[in-house]
Enzyme design. Structure first.
Site, PDB file in Angstrom:
ATOM      1  N   PRO A   9       0.793  -1.229   0.000  1.00  0.00           N
ATOM      2  CG  PRO A   9      -0.118  -1.088   2.136  1.00  0.00           C
ATOM      3  CD  PRO A   9       0.540  -2.058   1.190  1.00  0.00           C
ATOM      4  CG  ASN A  10      -0.241   4.301   1.254  1.00  0.00           C
ATOM      5  OD1 ASN A  10      -1.229   4.817   0.754  1.00  0.00           O
ATOM      6  ND2 ASN A  10      -0.256   3.726   2.450  1.00  0.00           N
ATOM      7  NE  ARG A  17       0.606  13.326  -1.830  1.00  0.00           N
ATOM      8  CZ  ARG A  17       0.171  13.477  -3.073  1.00  0.00           C
ATOM      9  NH1 ARG A  17       1.045  13.632  -4.041  1.00  0.00           N
ATOM     10  NH2 ARG A  17      -1.118  13.464  -3.336  1.00  0.00           N
ATOM     11  CE1 TYR A  22       9.034   5.139   3.015  1.00  0.00           C
ATOM     12  CE2 TYR A  22       7.667   7.116   2.956  1.00  0.00           C
ATOM     13  CZ  TYR A  22       8.038   5.937   3.570  1.00  0.00           C
ATOM     14  OH  TYR A  22       7.444   5.538   4.729  1.00  0.00           O
ATOM     15  CG  ASN A  73       8.390  -2.200   0.134  1.00  0.00           C
ATOM     16  OD1 ASN A  73       7.861  -2.304   1.249  1.00  0.00           O
ATOM     17  ND2 ASN A  73       9.029  -1.113  -0.239  1.00  0.00           N
ATOM     18  CB  ALA A  76       1.727   0.121   6.336  1.00  0.00           C
ATOM     19  CG  HIS A  79       5.527  -2.502   9.939  1.00  0.00           C
ATOM     20  ND1 HIS A  79       6.827  -2.942  10.047  1.00  0.00           N
ATOM     21  CD2 HIS A  79       5.555  -1.506   9.009  1.00  0.00           C
ATOM     22  CE1 HIS A  79       7.601  -2.230   9.225  1.00  0.00           C
ATOM     23  NE2 HIS A  79       6.844  -1.356   8.586  1.00  0.00           N
ATOM     24  CG  ASP A  86      -0.858 -17.526   8.040  1.00  0.00           C
ATOM     25  OD1 ASP A  86       0.177 -17.820   8.680  1.00  0.00           O
ATOM     26  OD2 ASP A  86      -1.990 -17.498   8.560  1.00  0.00           O
ATOM     27  CD  GLU A  97      10.718  -7.834   5.715  1.00  0.00           C
ATOM     28  OE1 GLU A  97      11.127  -8.907   6.225  1.00  0.00           O
ATOM     29  OE2 GLU A  97      10.299  -6.892   6.400  1.00  0.00           O
ATOM     30  CG  HIS A  99      11.338  -2.630   4.318  1.00  0.00           C
ATOM     31  ND1 HIS A  99       9.972  -2.506   4.199  1.00  0.00           N
ATOM     32  CD2 HIS A  99      11.553  -3.790   4.981  1.00  0.00           C
ATOM     33  CE1 HIS A  99       9.392  -3.539   4.772  1.00  0.00           C
ATOM     34  NE2 HIS A  99      10.330  -4.340   5.252  1.00  0.00           N
ATOM     35  CG  LEU A 100      11.820   2.131  -1.115  1.00  0.00           C
ATOM     36  CD1 LEU A 100      10.498   2.870  -1.252  1.00  0.00           C
ATOM     37  CD2 LEU A 100      12.687   2.369  -2.327  1.00  0.00           C
ATOM     38  NE  ARG A 106      10.844   5.795   8.467  1.00  0.00           N
ATOM     39  CZ  ARG A 106       9.888   5.616   7.545  1.00  0.00           C
ATOM     40  NH1 ARG A 106      10.039   4.694   6.603  1.00  0.00           N
ATOM     41  NH2 ARG A 106       8.807   6.363   7.557  1.00  0.00           N
ATOM     42  NE  ARG A 111       7.562   4.165   9.774  1.00  0.00           N
ATOM     43  CZ  ARG A 111       6.535   4.321   8.948  1.00  0.00           C
ATOM     44  NH1 ARG A 111       6.179   3.352   8.130  1.00  0.00           N
ATOM     45  NH2 ARG A 111       5.851   5.449   8.922  1.00  0.00           N
TER      46      ARG A 111
HETATM   47  O1  CA2 Z   1      10.798   1.679   3.583  1.00  0.00           O
HETATM   48  C1  CA2 Z   1       9.915   1.042   3.014  1.00  0.00           C
HETATM   49  O2  CA2 Z   1      10.039   0.599   1.871  1.00  0.00           O
HETATM   50  C2  CA2 Z   1       8.582   0.826   3.713  1.00  0.00           C
HETATM   51  O3  CA2 Z   1       8.120  -0.465   3.383  1.00  0.00           O
HETATM   52  C3  CA2 Z   1       7.635   1.882   3.191  1.00  0.00           C
HETATM   53  C4  CA2 Z   1       6.279   1.846   3.871  1.00  0.00           C
HETATM   54  C5  CA2 Z   1       6.425   1.872   5.388  1.00  0.00           C
HETATM   55  O4  CA2 Z   1       5.158   1.713   5.993  1.00  0.00           O
HETATM   56  C6  CA2 Z   1       7.361   0.790   5.887  1.00  0.00           C
HETATM   57  O5  CA2 Z   1       7.501   0.938   7.275  1.00  0.00           O
HETATM   58  C7  CA2 Z   1       8.715   0.907   5.228  1.00  0.00           C
HETATM   59  C8  CA2 Z   1       5.448   3.045   3.481  1.00  0.00           C
HETATM   60  C9  CA2 Z   1       5.189   3.156   2.027  1.00  0.00           C
HETATM   61  C10 CA2 Z   1       4.475   4.444   1.818  1.00  0.00           C
HETATM   62  O6  CA2 Z   1       4.817   4.936   0.571  1.00  0.00           O
HETATM   63  C11 CA2 Z   1       4.768   6.280   0.408  1.00  0.00           C
HETATM   64  C12 CA2 Z   1       5.190   6.726  -0.809  1.00  0.00           C
HETATM   65  C13 CA2 Z   1       5.204   8.071  -1.037  1.00  0.00           C
HETATM   66  C14 CA2 Z   1       4.779   8.945  -0.069  1.00  0.00           C
HETATM   67  C15 CA2 Z   1       4.351   8.481   1.149  1.00  0.00           C
HETATM   68  C16 CA2 Z   1       4.335   7.126   1.381  1.00  0.00           C
END
Ligand code: CA2
Length: 150
Positions: A9-10, A17, A22, A73, A76, A79, A86, A97, A99-100, A106, A111
């Site tokens: 997600p996101n 953003r 990120y 990836n 969220a 977590h 599963d 796995e 993560h950026l 963090r 997280r």
């Molecule tokens: O660091 C990562 O790749 C994360 O998986 C990114 C997730 C965060 O919840 C994890 O803790 C770490 C968040 C992705 C949200 O993506 C956005 C992209 C642009 C602007 C805001 C959020």
């Protein structure tokens, strides 16, 4: 060799953003970089799935269970999602796995825990888009070695 790149997600908002957190690369940029790397490695087939919905991510894991590996990836859901954990346990192919950001560095302590880490081969965290490239290299190296030894 066929590898699924799965994004949660996101992550569709990447590059648009919070670039200070990120990075400036969009998800499409990361896809281009991975496709270039896959070609350099000798033509790995990649599929890309991004979803903001937990069930769709699980469906993608099931649909690719006879592929060779998964780079995930979970964003969220990393977590929170016992259901994605599963799904990853229910298949036999390796997943990495990614993560950026360095989730362990963090400030939000939620997280620091991942439901996915115990059911994946390992975690690559904190290298921006390079986390994805490293994960692809690692999966390629493992699967190629297994194919050679088969
Ligand atoms: O660091 C990562 O790749 C994360 O998986 C990114 C997730 C965060 O919840 C994890 O803790 C770490 C968040 C992705 C949200 O993506 C956005 C992209 C642009 C602007 C805001 C959020």
């Amino acid at each position: 060799m066929r590898i699924l790149i799965l994004n949660g997600p996101n992550l569709n908002l990447l590059g648009h953003r919070e670039p200070d957190v990120y990075g400036y690369e969009t998800l499409a940029d990361i896809e281009t970089l991975l496709r270039q790397r896959a070609e350099d490695l000798g033509g790995i087939e990649l599929d890309f799935v991004q979803s903001n919905h937990e069930g769709e991510l699980i469906d993608a894991i099931h649909a690719h269970r006879d592929w060779d590996g998964i780079v995930i990836n979970g964003a969220a859901f990393t977590h929170s999602s016992t259901a994605i954990a599963d799904a990853l346990s229910s298949i036999t192919i390796p997943a990495i796995e990614v993560h950026l950001t360095n989730v362990h560095a963090r400030p939000e302590t939620w997280r620091h825990h991942s439901f996915l880490s115990p059911v994946t081969w390992g975690q690559v965290s904190g290298f921006g888009y390079r986390s994805y490239l490293a994960a692809l290299d690692l999966l390629y190296s493992r699967v190629a070695e297994e194919e050679q030894n088969a």
